[in-house]
Design a protein around this motif. Structure first.
Motif, PDB file in Angstrom:
ATOM      1  N   GLU A   1      17.533  11.067  -0.368  1.00 43.04           N
ATOM      2  CA  GLU A   1      16.186  11.868  -0.286  1.00 43.04           C
ATOM      3  C   GLU A   1      15.263   9.994  -0.916  1.00 43.04           C
ATOM      4  O   GLU A   1      16.211   9.850  -1.646  1.00 43.04           O
ATOM      5  N   ALA A   2      13.746  10.079   0.052  1.00 39.96           N
ATOM      6  CA  ALA A   2      13.270   9.593  -1.309  1.00 39.96           C
ATOM      7  C   ALA A   2      11.986  10.151  -1.182  1.00 39.96           C
ATOM      8  O   ALA A   2      11.694  11.125  -0.932  1.00 39.96           O
ATOM      9  N   LEU A   3      10.435   9.829  -1.943  1.00 42.27           N
ATOM     10  CA  LEU A   3       9.393  10.648  -2.052  1.00 42.27           C
ATOM     11  C   LEU A   3       8.487   8.809  -1.679  1.00 42.27           C
ATOM     12  O   LEU A   3       8.347   8.183  -2.394  1.00 42.27           O
ATOM     13  N   MET A   4       8.258   9.342  -0.499  1.00 40.20           N
ATOM     14  CA  MET A   4       6.957   8.024  -0.532  1.00 40.20           C
ATOM     15  C   MET A   4       5.674   8.573  -0.612  1.00 40.20           C
ATOM     16  O   MET A   4       5.336   9.471  -0.525  1.00 40.20           O
ATOM     17  N   TYR A   5       4.710   6.924  -1.311  1.00 39.31           N
ATOM     18  CA  TYR A   5       4.050   7.446  -1.365  1.00 39.31           C
ATOM     19  C   TYR A   5       3.087   6.783  -1.206  1.00 39.31           C
ATOM     20  O   TYR A   5       3.085   5.433  -1.235  1.00 39.31           O
ATOM     21  N   THR A   6       1.419   7.335  -0.854  1.00 34.32           N
ATOM     22  CA  THR A   6       0.179   5.995  -1.362  1.00 34.32           C
ATOM     23  C   THR A   6      -0.792   6.114  -2.397  1.00 34.32           C
ATOM     24  O   THR A   6      -0.258   7.399  -3.225  1.00 34.32           O
ATOM     25  N   GLU A   7      -1.748   6.043  -2.455  1.00 35.28           N
ATOM     26  CA  GLU A   7      -3.051   6.591  -2.830  1.00 35.28           C
ATOM     27  C   GLU A   7      -3.366   7.758  -2.942  1.00 35.28           C
ATOM     28  O   GLU A   7      -3.681   8.155  -3.443  1.00 35.28           O
ATOM     29  N   SER A   8      -3.411   8.368  -2.255  1.00 38.83           N
ATOM     30  CA  SER A   8      -3.606   9.655  -1.715  1.00 38.83           C
ATOM     31  C   SER A   8      -3.126  10.639  -1.088  1.00 38.83           C
ATOM     32  O   SER A   8      -3.560  11.402  -1.255  1.00 38.83           O
TER      33      SER A   8
ATOM     34  N   ARG B   1       1.429  -1.045  -0.070  1.00 40.35           N
ATOM     35  CA  ARG B   1       0.117   0.357   0.141  1.00 40.35           C
ATOM     36  C   ARG B   1       1.117   1.081   0.091  1.00 40.35           C
ATOM     37  O   ARG B   1       0.384   2.427   0.017  1.00 40.35           O
ATOM     38  N   TRP B   2       2.400   0.975   0.430  1.00 39.87           N
ATOM     39  CA  TRP B   2       2.948   2.386   0.612  1.00 39.87           C
ATOM     40  C   TRP B   2       3.847   1.897  -0.583  1.00 39.87           C
ATOM     41  O   TRP B   2       4.953   1.069  -1.322  1.00 39.87           O
ATOM     42  N   ARG B   3       4.477   3.051  -1.158  1.00 37.62           N
ATOM     43  CA  ARG B   3       5.696   3.194  -2.173  1.00 37.62           C
ATOM     44  C   ARG B   3       6.818   3.907  -1.710  1.00 37.62           C
ATOM     45  O   ARG B   3       6.163   4.875  -1.181  1.00 37.62           O
ATOM     46  N   VAL B   4       7.948   3.524  -1.960  1.00 41.57           N
ATOM     47  CA  VAL B   4       8.972   4.510  -1.745  1.00 41.57           C
ATOM     48  C   VAL B   4       9.674   4.783  -3.044  1.00 41.57           C
ATOM     49  O   VAL B   4      10.319   3.625  -3.353  1.00 41.57           O
ATOM     50  N   GLN B   5       9.550   5.797  -3.717  1.00 41.95           N
ATOM     51  CA  GLN B   5      10.713   6.517  -4.705  1.00 41.95           C
ATOM     52  C   GLN B   5      11.670   6.512  -4.290  1.00 41.95           C
ATOM     53  O   GLN B   5      11.931   7.555  -3.880  1.00 41.95           O
ATOM     54  N   MET B   6      12.367   6.484  -4.536  1.00 47.22           N
ATOM     55  CA  MET B   6      14.266   6.266  -4.432  1.00 47.22           C
ATOM     56  C   MET B   6      14.857   7.250  -5.522  1.00 47.22           C
ATOM     57  O   MET B   6      13.878   6.935  -6.448  1.00 47.22           O
TER      58      MET B   6
ATOM     59  N   LYS C   1       1.112   8.585 -12.840  1.00 49.98           N
ATOM     60  CA  LYS C   1      -0.615   8.640 -13.164  1.00 49.98           C
ATOM     61  C   LYS C   1      -0.134   6.874 -12.672  1.00 49.98           C
ATOM     62  O   LYS C   1       0.457   6.024 -11.823  1.00 49.98           O
ATOM     63  N   ALA C   2      -1.862   6.817 -12.618  1.00 49.95           N
ATOM     64  CA  ALA C   2      -1.669   5.606 -10.888  1.00 49.95           C
ATOM     65  C   ALA C   2      -1.789   4.246 -12.010  1.00 49.95           C
ATOM     66  O   ALA C   2      -1.195   3.377 -11.346  1.00 49.95           O
ATOM     67  N   SER C   3      -2.078   4.391 -13.510  1.00 48.78           N
ATOM     68  CA  SER C   3      -1.792   3.354 -14.720  1.00 48.78           C
ATOM     69  C   SER C   3      -0.245   3.365 -14.069  1.00 48.78           C
ATOM     70  O   SER C   3      -0.228   1.525 -14.518  1.00 48.78           O
ATOM     71  N   ASP C   4       0.666   3.180 -13.658  1.00 46.72           N
ATOM     72  CA  ASP C   4       1.995   2.891 -13.381  1.00 46.72           C
ATOM     73  C   ASP C   4       1.835   2.351 -12.107  1.00 46.72           C
ATOM     74  O   ASP C   4       3.302   1.513 -12.283  1.00 46.72           O
ATOM     75  N   VAL C   5       1.547   2.376 -11.512  1.00 45.34           N
ATOM     76  CA  VAL C   5       1.660   1.473 -10.484  1.00 45.34           C
ATOM     77  C   VAL C   5       0.571   0.537  -9.919  1.00 45.34           C
ATOM     78  O   VAL C   5      -0.647   0.755  -9.632  1.00 45.34           O
ATOM     79  N   VAL C   6       0.883  -0.876 -10.116  1.00 42.88           N
ATOM     80  CA  VAL C   6      -0.379  -2.125  -9.932  1.00 42.88           C
ATOM     81  C   VAL C   6      -1.111  -1.693  -8.607  1.00 42.88           C
ATOM     82  O   VAL C   6      -0.165  -1.698  -7.638  1.00 42.88           O
ATOM     83  N   GLY C   7      -2.247  -1.534  -8.527  1.00 37.97           N
ATOM     84  CA  GLY C   7      -3.117  -1.516  -7.189  1.00 37.97           C
ATOM     85  C   GLY C   7      -3.207  -0.778  -6.625  1.00 37.97           C
ATOM     86  O   GLY C   7      -3.862  -0.527  -6.229  1.00 37.97           O
ATOM     87  N   PHE C   8      -2.910   0.073  -7.836  1.00 36.72           N
ATOM     88  CA  PHE C   8      -3.173   2.064  -7.080  1.00 36.72           C
ATOM     89  C   PHE C   8      -4.352   2.506  -8.222  1.00 36.72           C
ATOM     90  O   PHE C   8      -3.804   2.320  -9.475  1.00 36.72           O
ATOM     91  N   GLU C   9      -4.823   3.162  -7.712  1.00 35.54           N
ATOM     92  CA  GLU C   9      -6.882   3.286  -8.734  1.00 35.54           C
ATOM     93  C   GLU C   9      -5.888   5.106  -9.067  1.00 35.54           C
ATOM     94  O   GLU C   9      -6.675   5.931  -9.526  1.00 35.54           O
ATOM     95  N   SER C  10      -5.184   5.880  -7.695  1.00 34.91           N
ATOM     96  CA  SER C  10      -4.939   7.016  -7.876  1.00 34.91           C
ATOM     97  C   SER C  10      -3.095   7.539  -7.612  1.00 34.91           C
ATOM     98  O   SER C  10      -3.092   6.803  -6.487  1.00 34.91           O
ATOM     99  N   ILE C  11      -2.984   8.579  -8.194  1.00 36.23           N
ATOM    100  CA  ILE C  11      -1.450   9.035  -8.229  1.00 36.23           C
ATOM    101  C   ILE C  11      -1.319  10.624  -7.731  1.00 36.23           C
ATOM    102  O   ILE C  11      -2.449  11.977  -8.507  1.00 36.23           O
ATOM    103  N   ARG C  12      -1.193  11.126  -6.028  1.00 27.61           N
ATOM    104  CA  ARG C  12      -1.575  12.337  -6.690  1.00 27.61           C
ATOM    105  C   ARG C  12      -0.020  13.251  -6.928  1.00 27.61           C
ATOM    106  O   ARG C  12      -0.257  14.495  -7.039  1.00 27.61           O
TER     107      ARG C  12
END
Lengths: 371, 271
Positions: A339-346, A302-307, A315-326
């Protein structure tokens, strides 16, 4: 001056002098996390430094009674980034925070080719399979230097303690709260098939020409499927986190119904996942890229960290299981290491960490002796 | 072989006075180069305090006509945050300070190397871009031969542009004021007017209101403690200098080139 007065003055002076000293450190409060934090100059965990509680604090703080908008039970993440973008350092900092915040049992997946946990070695309990001859070698990062071979006994020069186990259930009984454990899988898969058989609701095709799903012929890393199931089904259910370094080696996107039943085991892991959360088991996975990891598993994360050095998805379609990307723009491709970016669907949030130097120019490689 | 790092010998970077006295046909360009050379010289020598680092950073932004990457200013700001739970500054800030002013151990050779790298990798490309921008519209002077009315050494304005110089002066003054701290709340409001000029209107609409209104910010800006003084340095690094740079960009006519604008607001919390 009366005797009584003199006594009072002496008491006064004594109190003043004693106040100059700081309070003694109580051993019961001297945790591994505290000692690690002192070593690496980390302040106390403070969820307030983050702008979005639902992202980083939610993922790291484990609770059965979370604030609204945050989840109960185990959490997870998939940190993705190319080699050299700071995944290992992040994993080490993560361990310190998990120990500090949740006083949990942290299990790091040991692998024969890597030892990224070495900065935390002085606090580490190492688990090796009992009765299996292991080759233990310190390999220089500079290939012109000679490697150094070690005996098992000599490992305690590097780690706090070495324990052996012969069954994943038994291993879980011996993990310590508030402590880091690096576990090397049992190539003989002892106890794995039993764990599987004792979960009758989990039924998968047995690989061709075999009687069992787990077998000694399997790649050693298949042991992790059984460990995961054993932890969920048999406990103990204290907060536990698995640092799943190089998850793509265990659950590759290419998993197929091969002679070892890799695909079936990935399915088993997927089916165990929901219960893992409920039983306080968290999984922090690390991979080079999203597509290294089987999509059945990716859907569960449910969480992703982008290094840094790779663009974050927009785009949500870039991440399997995600319906939205902020995120509307790429941010991470120009981040610096650390440094990194952590994100969820919201939501999403950037965060950083300092360097954590490795104590040695040698890598520790532990693998079953090849006969 | 291309030498990436520049030499240690600081005298190489001292503006040679003789050169500056001579006239030039393109004095604005020469002035630009000399100014950047001076900034680089200061960098390689090292700084005596965090305050000096901040003043230098501001000046560098002006002298490179806003061509330093915006992200670099945010990086510097993060460096001013200090190491949690200790009085020490972060490694990069340490590396900018001369050894006797550091609060943490750092091999001097490494610090020098870091400063050279900063100069070679970040400042030089920015200076190069600034030069190319300026050369398009730098005036050429071929007047009588009494020569030195256009001698670059006699020019007081950055890149011979009075407007940019004025911005610089405003920035320096507002920066110093905030670092010194304010006497009272009213002084903050007064400073807000100058800030408008100093940032060329790039400062956030609510910024001064917040400085005035938020109790913690107000305490930081008017306090006299050592910790508040350090806090103001962080404040300046974080909230002012990056915006100053945007102001320079805007005035130098490159406002539209902020490809990295969405990165601006990024504030990174430390794990």
């Amino acid at each position: 001056m009366s005797t009584k007065q003199r006594q009072t003055t002496r008491d006064e002076t004594k109190r003043q002098v004693l106040e100059e000293f700081r309070d003694p450190i109580s051993l019961t409060r001297w945790t591994d996390a505290r000692s690690m934090r002192e070593e690496f100059g980390m302040g106390a965990w403070d969820r307030e430094v983050f702008n979005w509680p639902s992202v980083i604090p939610n993922c790291l703080e484990h609770s059965w009674d979370s604030p609204s908008n945050e989840v109960d039970g185990g959490t997870d993440w998939l940190a993705r980034g190319k080699p050299g973008t700071g995944k290992s350092t992040l994993a080490n900092y993560l361990v310190v925070r998990l120990l500090e915040i949740n006083d949990e049992k942290v299990v790091w997946r040991g692998s024969s080719s890597r030892s990224e946990w070495i900065p935390l070695a002085p606090w580490t309990t190492l688990y090796l399979p009992a009765g299996v001859d292991m080759s233990i070698r310190l390999e220089p990062k500079d290939p012109t230097n000679e490697p150094v071979d070690l005996e098992v006994d000599e490992l305690t020069e590097i780690v706090r303690e070495v324990r052996t186990y012969s069954d994943p259930r038994e291993l879980n009984q011996t993990l310590d709260e508030g402590s880091l454990h690096v576990v090397y899988p049992d190539p003989r898969m002892r106890g794995c098939q039993e764990v599987y058989e004792r979960s009758p609701e989990k039924q998968y095709d047995t690989p061709p020409k075999r009687e069992t799903l787990f077998s000694e012929e399997d790649p050693a890393n298949h042991w992790w499927f059984a460990w995961f199931l054993a932890r969920v089904e048999h406990g103990p259910h204290h907060w536990t986190s698995l640092i799943f370094d190089e998850i793509g080696d265990v659950c590759p996107q290419s998993a197929s119904k091969d002679t070892f039943g890799t695909y079936q085991k990935v399915e088993l892991l997927k089916d165990t996942w929901v219960d893992a959360r409920k039983f306080g088991l968290s999984t922090y996975a690390f991979a080079h890229s999203e597509t290294d990891v089987h999509q059945m598993i990716r859907r569960k994360l449910r969480w992703r960290v982008q290094m840094p050095e790779t663009a974050n998805p927009t785009k949500a379609s870039d991440v399997v299981g995600f319906e939205s990307i902020r995120m509307k723009h790429d941010m991470t491709s120009r981040y610096d290491v650390g440094e990194a970016l952590m994100y969820t669907e919201s939501s999403f949030e950037s965060f950083g960490w300092d360097d954590m130097p490795s104590p040695s120019s040698y890598k520790l490689k532990i693998a079953p002796e090849v006969r | 072989m291309l030498r990436v790092a520049t030499t240690d010998v600081s005298s190489d970077f001292a503006p040679a006075d003789g050169d500056l006295e001579e006239g030039s046909y393109r004095p604005a360009l020469v002035k630009l180069v000399d100014d950047v050379r001076d900034s680089e010289h200061q960098l390689l020598r090292g700084f005596g305090s965090r305050r000096e680092v901040l003043l230098w950073t501001q000046e560098l932004a002006v002298r490179t006509l806003g061509e330093m990457p915006q992200e670099w200013f945010h990086q510097m700001a993060r460096q001013f945050r200090g190491v949690p739970a200790s009085e020490h500054e972060r490694t990069l800030v340490s590396a900018l300070l001369r050894p006797q002013y550091r609060t943490r151990d750092l091999a001097e050779a490494k610090a020098r190397e870091f400063r050279r790298q900063l100069s070679a990798r970040t400042i030089r490309p920015a200076a190069h871009r600034a030069f190319r921008e300026l050369r398009a519209d730098a005036g050429e002077y071929v007047d009588d031969g009494s020569a030195d009315q256009h001698a670059p050494g006699k020019q007081q304005y950055v890149a011979m542009r009075p407007a940019i110089h004025e911005l610089h002066e405003n920035q320096r003054r507002t920066l110093k004021r905030v670092l010194d701290g304010f006497e009272d709340r009213e002084a903050i409001l007064d400073w807000g007017h100058d800030l408008e000029l100093a940032t060329h209107g790039e400062i956030d609409e609510a910024f001064v209101t917040r400085c005035y209104g938020e109790q913690s910010t107000r305490r930081l800006l008017t306090g006299t403690d050592q910790s508040e003084r350090r806090g103001r340095e962080l404040f300046a690094a974080h909230y002012l200098i990056p915006v100053y740079n945007r102001g320079v960009r805007d005035l130098a006519g490159r406002a539209k080139e902020q490809a990295d604008e969405q990165r601006e607001e990024r504030q990174t919390a430390t794990l």
